[in-house]
Motif scaffolding. Structure first.
Motif, PDB file in Angstrom:
ATOM      1  N   SER A 194       0.836  -1.219   0.000  1.00 41.17           N
ATOM      2  CA  SER A 194       0.000   0.000   0.000  1.00 41.17           C
ATOM      3  C   SER A 194       0.857   1.249   0.000  1.00 41.17           C
ATOM      4  CB  SER A 194      -0.959   0.031   1.189  1.00 41.17           C
ATOM      5  OG  SER A 194      -0.865  -1.110   1.983  1.00 41.17           O
ATOM      6  N   THR A 212       2.242   1.587  -3.443  1.00 44.04           N
ATOM      7  CA  THR A 212       1.152   2.011  -4.327  1.00 44.04           C
ATOM      8  C   THR A 212       0.938   3.518  -4.228  1.00 44.04           C
ATOM      9  OG1 THR A 212       0.028  -0.116  -4.077  1.00 44.04           O
ATOM     10  CG2 THR A 212      -1.298   1.747  -4.825  1.00 44.04           C
ATOM     11  N   SER A 267      -2.574   2.165  -9.669  1.00 42.85           N
ATOM     12  CA  SER A 267      -3.572   1.345  -9.002  1.00 42.85           C
ATOM     13  C   SER A 267      -2.884   0.218  -8.231  1.00 42.85           C
ATOM     14  CB  SER A 267      -4.509   0.744 -10.036  1.00 42.85           C
ATOM     15  OG  SER A 267      -3.826  -0.245 -10.760  1.00 42.85           O
ATOM     16  N   PRO A 268      -3.536  -0.299  -7.186  1.00 45.11           N
ATOM     17  CA  PRO A 268      -2.955  -1.420  -6.433  1.00 45.11           C
ATOM     18  C   PRO A 268      -2.636  -2.605  -7.334  1.00 45.11           C
ATOM     19  CG  PRO A 268      -4.821  -0.513  -5.259  1.00 45.11           C
ATOM     20  CD  PRO A 268      -4.792   0.165  -6.594  1.00 45.11           C
ATOM     21  N   THR A 271       0.528  -1.906  -9.304  1.00 43.76           N
ATOM     22  CA  THR A 271       1.672  -1.903  -8.404  1.00 43.76           C
ATOM     23  C   THR A 271       2.073  -3.326  -8.039  1.00 43.76           C
ATOM     24  OG1 THR A 271       0.910   0.191  -7.486  1.00 43.76           O
ATOM     25  CG2 THR A 271       2.534  -1.044  -6.214  1.00 43.76           C
ATOM     26  N   SER A 272       1.088  -4.111  -7.694  1.00 48.03           N
ATOM     27  CA  SER A 272       1.355  -5.504  -7.337  1.00 48.03           C
ATOM     28  C   SER A 272       2.011  -6.239  -8.506  1.00 48.03           C
ATOM     29  CB  SER A 272       0.045  -6.179  -6.949  1.00 48.03           C
ATOM     30  OG  SER A 272       0.236  -7.554  -6.719  1.00 48.03           O
TER      31      SER A 272
END
Lengths: 101, 101
Positions: free
Chosen positions: A46, A49, A55-56, A59-60
């Motif tokens: 988070s 991010t 966006s999450p 990023t992931s």
DNA sequence: CAAACATATCGATATTTCCCGAAATCCAGA
DNA sequence: TCTGGATTTCGGGAAATATCGATATGTTTG
């Protein structure tokens, strides 16, 4: 440690920055998590991010790309995933580049 | 010397190889051109095209990508264009990577 | 100047990458 | 066990890259 994979991972500005940010977490991420940084746990998704402004899910995705080629590693703690640099791999990479080019 | 541009240039196997081949031309290219190699002129596009196994247009394109980010340089001699490594830039790059990561 | 080359540029299509929102998964606490 | 938050995975449209053949440009030589 596949050179081509590493270069692909690093052919994106945000992913380059992630690697740089993770070098000095206390300089780039919220001070609240200072204990985690000092314990060399890494930075949670988070916070990354937030910093990246993506966006999450993206990023992931990016973190997973960096991880797959060995540049960073993940530690799951409860519901959080912490990412930190794999300094050994990065050192190896530097040597590999030096040798190859 | 833009790190991002360099990584984009090197995120392709053939372009990585071109840089490696050009390090030791006499090892990877026809012996006929040995004088050119010894004079540090570089290697002409047709020989690189041959080695890469791609079309001349793609090869020319790739060489231009490597050139735009400073990794190689071109010398026109008559109808031929010779490409060789820019060793100074490559050394700078190594240092830059070392510093950034 | 015309023909023959070497190289570069252009236009097009196939593939890959970027990046999102929706849905799924995992974990903690009431 | 239900709810909610963190993260990942999935599906997809937009943008970028790969790669070709055709065409253009520049050079040499008859």
């Amino acid at each position: 440690m596949e050179l081509l994979m590493v270069f692909k991972a690093l052919s994106n500005e945000t992913r380059i920055n992630m690697l740089i940010w993770l070098k000095q977490p206390h300089l780039h991420f919220p001070a609240e998590e200072l204990e985690d940084y000092d314990a060399n746990l890494g930075v949670c998704v988070s916070d990354i991010t937030q910093k990246a402004g993506l966006s999450p899910s993206t990023t992931s995705d990016y973190l997973s790309i960096l991880q797959k080629c060995g540049l960073i590693e993940a530690t799951r703690v409860g519901q959080w995933t912490y990412y930190k640099r794999n300094e050994g791999a990065i050192k190896t990479l530097n040597k590999l580049i030096q040798k190859a080019f």
